[in-house]
Design an enzyme around this catalytic site. Structure first.
Site, PDB file in Angstrom:
ATOM      1  N   LYS A 159      44.112  39.426  38.359  1.00  0.00           N
ATOM      2  CA  LYS A 159      45.461  39.814  38.785  1.00  0.00           C
ATOM      3  C   LYS A 159      46.202  38.579  39.318  1.00  0.00           C
ATOM      4  O   LYS A 159      47.378  38.353  39.011  1.00  0.00           O
ATOM      5  CB  LYS A 159      45.380  40.928  39.838  1.00  0.00           C
ATOM      6  CG  LYS A 159      44.913  42.249  39.220  1.00  0.00           C
ATOM      7  CD  LYS A 159      44.475  43.309  40.212  1.00  0.00           C
ATOM      8  CE  LYS A 159      43.945  44.529  39.446  1.00  0.00           C
ATOM      9  NZ  LYS A 159      43.401  45.600  40.281  1.00  0.00           N
ATOM     10  N   GLN A 169      42.702  46.901  46.469  1.00  0.00           N
ATOM     11  CA  GLN A 169      41.693  47.115  45.434  1.00  0.00           C
ATOM     12  C   GLN A 169      40.719  48.219  45.850  1.00  0.00           C
ATOM     13  O   GLN A 169      40.221  48.238  46.982  1.00  0.00           O
ATOM     14  CB  GLN A 169      40.948  45.792  45.175  1.00  0.00           C
ATOM     15  CG  GLN A 169      40.004  45.809  44.005  1.00  0.00           C
ATOM     16  CD  GLN A 169      40.696  45.922  42.648  1.00  0.00           C
ATOM     17  OE1 GLN A 169      41.857  45.578  42.480  1.00  0.00           O
ATOM     18  NE2 GLN A 169      39.975  46.411  41.666  1.00  0.00           N
ATOM     19  N   ASP A 197      50.608  50.190  42.245  1.00  0.00           N
ATOM     20  CA  ASP A 197      49.457  50.888  41.690  1.00  0.00           C
ATOM     21  C   ASP A 197      49.827  52.311  41.273  1.00  0.00           C
ATOM     22  O   ASP A 197      49.038  52.988  40.607  1.00  0.00           O
ATOM     23  CB  ASP A 197      48.355  50.977  42.755  1.00  0.00           C
ATOM     24  CG  ASP A 197      47.083  50.284  42.327  1.00  0.00           C
ATOM     25  OD1 ASP A 197      46.960  49.960  41.130  1.00  0.00           O
ATOM     26  OD2 ASP A 197      46.229  50.075  43.185  1.00  0.00           O
TER      27      ASP A 197
HETATM   28  N1  GUN Z   1      39.895  49.355  40.925  1.00  0.00           N
HETATM   29  C1  GUN Z   1      39.718  49.388  39.591  1.00  0.00           C
HETATM   30  N2  GUN Z   1      40.908  49.464  38.960  1.00  0.00           N
HETATM   31  C2  GUN Z   1      41.852  49.486  39.928  1.00  0.00           C
HETATM   32  C3  GUN Z   1      43.277  49.562  39.910  1.00  0.00           C
HETATM   33  O1  GUN Z   1      43.935  49.644  38.871  1.00  0.00           O
HETATM   34  N3  GUN Z   1      43.869  49.549  41.125  1.00  0.00           N
HETATM   35  C4  GUN Z   1      43.179  49.494  42.271  1.00  0.00           C
HETATM   36  N4  GUN Z   1      43.856  49.500  43.417  1.00  0.00           N
HETATM   37  N5  GUN Z   1      41.862  49.425  42.345  1.00  0.00           N
HETATM   38  C5  GUN Z   1      41.206  49.418  41.162  1.00  0.00           C
END
Ligand code: GUN
Length: 283
Positions: free
Chosen positions: A52, A96, A119
């Site tokens: 990211k 996350q 998100d």
């Molecule tokens: N963990 C795995 N994929 C994601 C995601 O798209 N967003 C978040 N916040 N955590 C994740």
């Protein structure tokens, strides 16, 4: 043999589109900012967060990573989220998941300013999705839709089956498919005769986190198969929720793991961050 849907290529194309849009506003000197919060050191999460951050760098977005120890008290994490809510350089906040067991993910998500909810998991964003109003959509399901759109795979009027009902993928996925005029069924752990239900589907989205769960006998000839699963086998190999080698010859199109939906999630996170930036401009 099925058309292999190339998530790396489509993700790149989506991000190039964002870069072209961003070019137009660059002279203002303002840039989108994303804050990523990682609690603990789950190895998969460390990899995702790194991707990211890299995507932000490539696009010229501002990004900051907040790494907190696994034992961080909830109040401290909520305090960080609140300070990010107030920070004008930050337009998107992503915490996350999964979080360590003592932290309530719902409480954390609800503390995020909905305008910064890149998100798409805040109840406000989910409500907008269900209401059919514009808003920030969950990255993975939105990534699946962008992938289908890129390959001009129609879903309107088709029977779609989503396997899994999580807040992050299954539920918003079903909603996006409804919005695109598919006829949607959601299967989950309590569904009787999952194989029979999935066999009806012209579009299958597997998102329940069970390695190679979808086998060839469950898939109808010519189905479009989208695999959201990322599972690590005891040997350390990454596999999806679909038995790719067995199912691919029967499908008309299929996403691989890795290199399918995963990269799309990143692209849509960048798109959401850019959208949040545009909407917070001047505020
Ligand atoms: N963990 C795995 N994929 C994601 C995601 O798209 N967003 C978040 N916040 N955590 C994740």
């Amino acid at each position: 043999m099925a058309l292999i849907l190339d998530g790396n290529a489509v993700s790149k194309a989506v991000q190039e589109g964002i870069a072209r849009e961003f070019e137009k506003v660059k002279p203002t000197g303002r840039r989108p900012g994303l804050a990523v919060v990682l609690v603990g050191d789950n190895p998969a999460s460390v990899v995702y967060v790194g991707r990211k951050k890299k995507a932000c760098e490539t696009l010229g977005f501002f990004s900051e990573e907040h790494r907190l120890p696994a034992g961080t008290p909830e109040g401290e994490l909520l305090g960080l989220v609140r300070s990010l809510n107030q920070n004008p350089a930050i337009h998107g906040i992503l915490v996350q998941l999964p979080l360590p067991g003592h932290l309530n993910p719902q409480k954390v998500i609800e503390t995020i300013d909905p305008r910064k909810d890149v998100d798409g998991m805040h109840p406000f964003s989910l409500g907008k999705l269900v209401a059919g109003l514009p808003g920030l959509r969950s990255c993975t399901p939105a990534g699946v839709m962008a992938m289908l759109d890129h390959y001009k795979i129609p879903v309107g009027g088709r029977r779609a089956v989503v396997i899994g009902r999580s807040i992050m993928v299954g539920k918003p996925m079903a909603q996006l498919l409804i919005e695109a005029n598919a006829t949607v069924t959601v299967c989950h752990s309590k569904t009787r005769d999952i194989a029979g239900v999935v066999r009806e589907a012209e579009v299958v989205v597997a998102a329940m986190g069970k390695p190679k769960f979808v086998t060839t006998d469950m898939v109808r000839e010519g189905a479009v198969v989208v695999d959201v699963g990322i599972n690590r086998t005891p040997e350390g190999k990454l596999v999806g929720d679909v038995d790719f080698d067995a199912v691919a010859p029967k499908a008309s199109a299929i996403t691989p793991v890795p290199g399918g939906v995963g990269p799309m999630t990143i692209a849509l996170l960048m798109k959401n961050t850019y959208q949040a930036f545009l909407e917070q401009k001047g505020s």
